[in-house]
Every structure is written in C-alpha cells, then in structure tokens.
Motif scaffolding. Sequence first.
Motif, PDB file in Angstrom:
ATOM      1  N   ILE A  60       0.864  -1.197   0.000  1.00 32.63           N
ATOM      2  CA  ILE A  60       0.000   0.000   0.000  1.00 32.63           C
ATOM      3  C   ILE A  60       0.894   1.238   0.000  1.00 32.63           C
ATOM      4  O   ILE A  60       2.016   1.200   0.509  1.00 32.63           O
ATOM      5  N   PRO A  61       0.412   2.347  -0.546  1.00 33.29           N
ATOM      6  CA  PRO A  61       1.225   3.563  -0.527  1.00 33.29           C
ATOM      7  C   PRO A  61       1.366   4.082   0.904  1.00 33.29           C
ATOM      8  O   PRO A  61       0.433   3.975   1.702  1.00 33.29           O
ATOM      9  N   LYS A  65      -0.853   9.388  -0.846  1.00 31.14           N
ATOM     10  CA  LYS A  65      -1.879   8.565  -1.519  1.00 31.14           C
ATOM     11  C   LYS A  65      -2.604   7.661  -0.529  1.00 31.14           C
ATOM     12  O   LYS A  65      -3.667   7.126  -0.825  1.00 31.14           O
ATOM     13  N   ASN A  66      -2.018   7.466   0.648  1.00 35.20           N
ATOM     14  CA  ASN A  66      -2.678   6.618   1.645  1.00 35.20           C
ATOM     15  C   ASN A  66      -3.906   7.336   2.212  1.00 35.20           C
ATOM     16  O   ASN A  66      -3.838   8.514   2.578  1.00 35.20           O
ATOM     17  N   LEU A  67      -5.019   6.606   2.302  1.00 37.51           N
ATOM     18  CA  LEU A  67      -6.260   7.236   2.752  1.00 37.51           C
ATOM     19  C   LEU A  67      -6.186   7.671   4.220  1.00 37.51           C
ATOM     20  O   LEU A  67      -6.842   8.649   4.611  1.00 37.51           O
ATOM     21  N   LEU A  89      -0.287   1.346  10.421  1.00 35.69           N
ATOM     22  CA  LEU A  89      -1.426   0.546   9.936  1.00 35.69           C
ATOM     23  C   LEU A  89      -1.038  -0.926   9.945  1.00 35.69           C
ATOM     24  O   LEU A  89      -0.171  -1.347   9.170  1.00 35.69           O
ATOM     25  N   ALA A  96      -7.714  -3.539  -2.113  1.00 32.72           N
ATOM     26  CA  ALA A  96      -8.443  -3.473  -3.392  1.00 32.72           C
ATOM     27  C   ALA A  96      -9.294  -4.725  -3.578  1.00 32.72           C
ATOM     28  O   ALA A  96      -9.253  -5.395  -4.595  1.00 32.72           O
ATOM     29  N   GLY A  98     -12.800  -4.875  -2.443  1.00 28.19           N
ATOM     30  CA  GLY A  98     -14.245  -4.660  -2.342  1.00 28.19           C
ATOM     31  C   GLY A  98     -14.705  -4.708  -0.895  1.00 28.19           C
ATOM     32  O   GLY A  98     -15.898  -4.816  -0.596  1.00 28.19           O
ATOM     33  N   LEU A  99     -13.729  -4.608   0.052  1.00 21.86           N
ATOM     34  CA  LEU A  99     -14.043  -4.698   1.484  1.00 21.86           C
ATOM     35  C   LEU A  99     -13.825  -3.361   2.198  1.00 21.86           C
ATOM     36  O   LEU A  99     -13.901  -3.283   3.422  1.00 21.86           O
ATOM     37  N   SER A 103     -10.945   2.746   3.040  1.00 24.18           N
ATOM     38  CA  SER A 103     -11.986   3.657   3.552  1.00 24.18           C
ATOM     39  C   SER A 103     -12.130   3.495   5.063  1.00 24.18           C
ATOM     40  O   SER A 103     -12.302   4.481   5.797  1.00 24.18           O
TER      41      SER A 103
END
Length: 284
Positions: A60-61, A65-67, A89, A96, A98-99, A103
């Motif tokens: 992950i970034p 770019k990380n949320l 984290l 990526a 769909g879970l 977010s």
Amino acid sequence: MKIFEKAPAKINLSLDVLHKRPDGYHEVEMVMTMVDLADRIEMQEMARDTIIISSQAGYIPLDEKNLAFQAARLIKDRYDVKQGVYIHLDKRIPVAAGLAGGSSDAAATLRGLNRLWNLNISNEELQILGAELGSDVPFCVTGGTALATGRGEKLEPISAPPQCWVVLAKPPINVSTSEIYGKLNARGIKQHPSTAGVLSAIRDKQFDRLCDNLGNVLEGVTLDLYPEVRHLKECMQRLGADGVLMSGSGPTVFGLVSKEAKVARIYNGLRGFCKDVYAVRMLT
Ligand SMILES: C[C@@](CO)(OP(=O)(O)O)[C@H](O)COP(=O)(O)OP(=O)(O)OC[C@H]1O[C@@H](n2ccc(N)nc2=O)[C@H](O)[C@@H]1O
Ligand SMILES: Nc1ncnc2c1ncn2[C@@H]1O[C@H](COP(=O)(O)OP(=O)(O)O)[C@@H](O)[C@H]1O
C-alpha cells in the motif's frame, strides 16, 4: 499519547445502481454491514508538524496517496491542528478487495484523531469530512448496518442482520472500483436486486430470506471480466454456503453460513486453491 482504533471490513448485502449522475458518480442503493476482520491503527502524537505513515504491508502507498494520511491531513487543515501524528497501519483486510479497507482506515483515523486531539467533532461532522475522502468513508465512520444512498454517503442506520458466519475469499487479482462502475451499463440493468427484500429480511431476522435476496449489480460486470471470480462464487455455492455474493466491486466473494459445522468444510475447500480465505462473524 498513543491510541488505537479498529478498522473493520464492510460487505454489501445489496448493491443496486439507480442511474449514472452528471458528476460521473452512480446513484446507489446499498445495504452495508461490518464483519469481524479488521485493520488495527495506532496513532501517536508528535510535536513536529508532520504526518508519518508506516505499515507492515508492503503493497500500500505510505505517502499522501494513503487514505489514512489524507484523513489526518484533512482533519489537521480543517481544525487548524499544529501537532503531528505517527500512524501505524497493521493491515489485515486484503487491499483493493471490495471490502473498503482503505476507507475504513480513513474513517478510523478520523475517529482516532478526534479523540487524540480532543476536537469534540460529532459523528455527523466526521461523516461529512469522510465523504471528501471517498464514498464508503461516511459509512465506515459509524459502521453498524445501514442503508446507503446517494453515492453511498447518505446513511440510514438499520438493525443488525441475523447473526451468522461469513466466509470471505479473494482471488489473487486487483480490481479497480472506477473501472467496474465505468463498465456498468446503468440503463441496461435487467434485474435489479431487491434491496427491499434484504431490508425486510433483516428487520424480521429471517436468515434464509436474507440469503435469497442478496444481490449486487456490479457482480455481473466483474464476473464477466474475471472468470476466476465466477469460479470462486460457484465453488462457494457448491461447498454449501447458504447465500453467496461478491462484495462491492469485487473481487472478494462472501458466503453467509448459519451452521458453524459447515464453516470448516467451506473454508478448507476454498483454501485448496485460494490463499486469501477468512472465516469471521458478522459484527452485530
Ligand atoms: C463499490 C463500493 C460499494 O460499497 O465499494 P468498493 O468495491 O470500492 O469496496 C463503493 O460504491 C465504492 O466506494 P469508494 O471505493 O469509496 O469509491 P470512491 O473512492 O468514492 O470512488 C471511486 C470511483 O468509483 C466510482 N464510483 C464510486 C461511487 C459511486 N457511487 N459511483 C461511482 O461511479 C467513480 O468512478 C469514482 O471515481
Ligand atoms: N490505508 C489503505 N489501505 C488500503 N489501501 C489503500 C490505503 N490507502 C490507499 N489505498 C489504495 O486504495 C485502493 C483501494 O483500496 P481498498 O480500500 O483496500 O479497496 P476497496 O475500495 O476495493 O475495498 C488501493 O489501490 C490502495 O493502494
């Protein structure tokens, strides 16, 4: 000071698209709920005015770019916070998938920094901030079970689904949400899922009726593009899950299972050919 937040994964029990909007987003009607598979987020105050992200996940970034980074920057800017934060984290939700892992990390960061910095921001305000980060973030702020409309940010909390096991399986492919929405022909949807059926099954705590009414209009798009997702869905059905559906834009497929005795058989059957399989409880 250091604090922790859990960031659970979501699944869509119903996902309908009503039409494509002039702003490019799709008007949706979704029933969303959380499952007991979660990232763990550690937030530690720093005197220096900076945001640092770390993670054990190499894929992950870790920059803007990380949320979670975006959530921290947003809350710092809006509430004029001069302190910095170190965010770690511990990723357990596949990425990526769909879970809504990203977010949920963003939502947990908003909740956590609200506590860490004593900002007294209401949940409603956190949801409004969250909508700037992504359509699924407002739901992840409060979690639970909800009917989501608009582009996903308008939420009506509902009661929890009947308690059951959820087996999740993700094939080793990455699916882009915008590509799947982009390939959906919103005017040509032949069969809309029965969101009303899902809502009434939940209200009446009718597990079998809930399974019969599961539906997701994005599923056909992803299944046509990625035959391995179709294969996974068929396997889960064959192994005896009571209700099977793809979550969000995919590629994770989930199976609802009422009897614990069946869970191990389904889990082991899937593990034979798929590495990312989880057997968890619905969060109620
Ligand atoms: C499909 C769903 C179902 O819960 O979940 P995922 O598969 O991502 O988990 C969501 O609608 C995804 O929400 P989220 O991942 O937050 O989407 P966003 O970042 O807001 O948007 C990514 C892209 O998806 C498309 N998009 C998203 C939401 C929406 N209602 N209509 C859209 O057309 C847009 O092309 C947008 O640029
Ligand atoms: N904290 C984060 N965790 C996971 N993915 C993130 C995060 N921040 C940014 N991303 C990026 O967001 C994209 C979508 O990730 P994710 O939220 O896991 O997917 P989905 O919306 O399909 O559930 C990925 O391309 C990933 O690189």
